[in-house]
Every structure is written in structure tokens, then in C-alpha cells.
Scaffold this motif. Sequence first.
Motif, short mmCIF file in Angstrom:
data_model
loop_
_atom_site.label_atom_id
_atom_site.label_comp_id
_atom_site.label_asym_id
_atom_site.label_seq_id
_atom_site.Cartn_x
_atom_site.Cartn_y
_atom_site.Cartn_z
N ARG A 1 91.83 92.79 13.05
CA ARG A 1 91.17 91.75 13.85
C ARG A 1 92.18 90.84 14.53
N GLY A 2 91.87 90.43 15.77
CA GLY A 2 92.72 89.52 16.52
C GLY A 2 91.92 88.86 17.63
N ARG A 3 92.63 88.31 18.63
CA ARG A 3 91.95 87.62 19.75
C ARG A 3 92.72 87.86 21.04
N ILE A 4 91.96 87.91 22.14
CA ILE A 4 92.55 87.97 23.47
C ILE A 4 91.96 86.86 24.32
N ARG A 5 92.68 86.50 25.37
CA ARG A 5 92.17 85.52 26.34
C ARG A 5 91.67 86.29 27.55
N GLU B 1 88.92 94.03 17.86
CA GLU B 1 89.12 94.89 16.70
C GLU B 1 89.91 96.10 17.15
N GLY B 2 90.96 96.43 16.40
CA GLY B 2 91.77 97.59 16.75
C GLY B 2 92.97 97.71 15.82
N PRO B 3 93.93 98.53 16.21
CA PRO B 3 95.12 98.72 15.37
C PRO B 3 95.97 97.46 15.33
N ASP B 4 96.66 97.24 14.21
CA ASP B 4 97.53 96.07 14.08
C ASP B 4 98.62 96.10 15.15
N GLY C 1 85.57 99.41 24.30
CA GLY C 1 84.15 99.34 23.94
C GLY C 1 83.80 97.95 23.45
N THR C 2 82.51 97.78 23.16
CA THR C 2 82.03 96.49 22.66
C THR C 2 81.05 96.71 21.53
N GLN C 3 80.93 95.70 20.70
CA GLN C 3 79.91 95.67 19.65
C GLN C 3 79.44 94.22 19.59
N GLY C 4 78.43 93.89 20.35
CA GLY C 4 78.03 92.50 20.52
C GLY C 4 79.10 91.79 21.32
N THR C 5 79.68 90.72 20.76
CA THR C 5 80.76 90.01 21.43
C THR C 5 82.14 90.45 20.93
N LEU C 6 82.17 91.36 19.95
CA LEU C 6 83.43 91.89 19.44
C LEU C 6 83.89 93.02 20.35
N LEU C 7 85.13 92.94 20.82
CA LEU C 7 85.67 93.98 21.71
C LEU C 7 86.49 94.99 20.91
N LYS C 8 86.30 96.24 21.18
CA LYS C 8 87.10 97.31 20.58
C LYS C 8 88.25 97.59 21.52
#
Length: 75
Positions: free
Chosen positions: A37-41, A50-53, A64-71
Amino acid sequence: RRLSTRTKKTGEVALNDRAARIVGRTFVLETPIEEGRGRIRVDDTILRVEGPDLPAGAQVEVVGTQGTLLKIKAA
């Protein structure tokens, strides 16, 4: 009653679905991705991803997306 009978066409992108509109775009990580988990602007908004470290500052692509969470994946 009238609104409940309307159906959305398959494949039509919703104007107000901001997350779906940014799929395929590339961004820079605002915070590192740790434990997936992390964040982008995106413009003036910070969004969860959500993705690889990866370290902060890495280029990522939204896949992709899952609600407001971006893959995302590394770009």
C-alpha cells in the motif's frame, strides 16, 4: 421512477468516475509502497494505491481500480 428504468451502456465511462478515467496514466509515488500500500498525487488529490513495494518517487502506471483504491504497477 424514470431514473430507475435507465440503464448504463456497457463500456461507457462515467463522467464522475475519476478513478476509472486515470487507468493507463503514469504517476510518481508520493509515499513508498510498503506491504502493498502507498499513495500517489493526482492533480491536487492524494489517492491510495496497491501494488508491489516501491520507493517514493518511483514511476507507476495505474492498471485498474477497486472503488477509490488504484491498482498500479511499476512503469
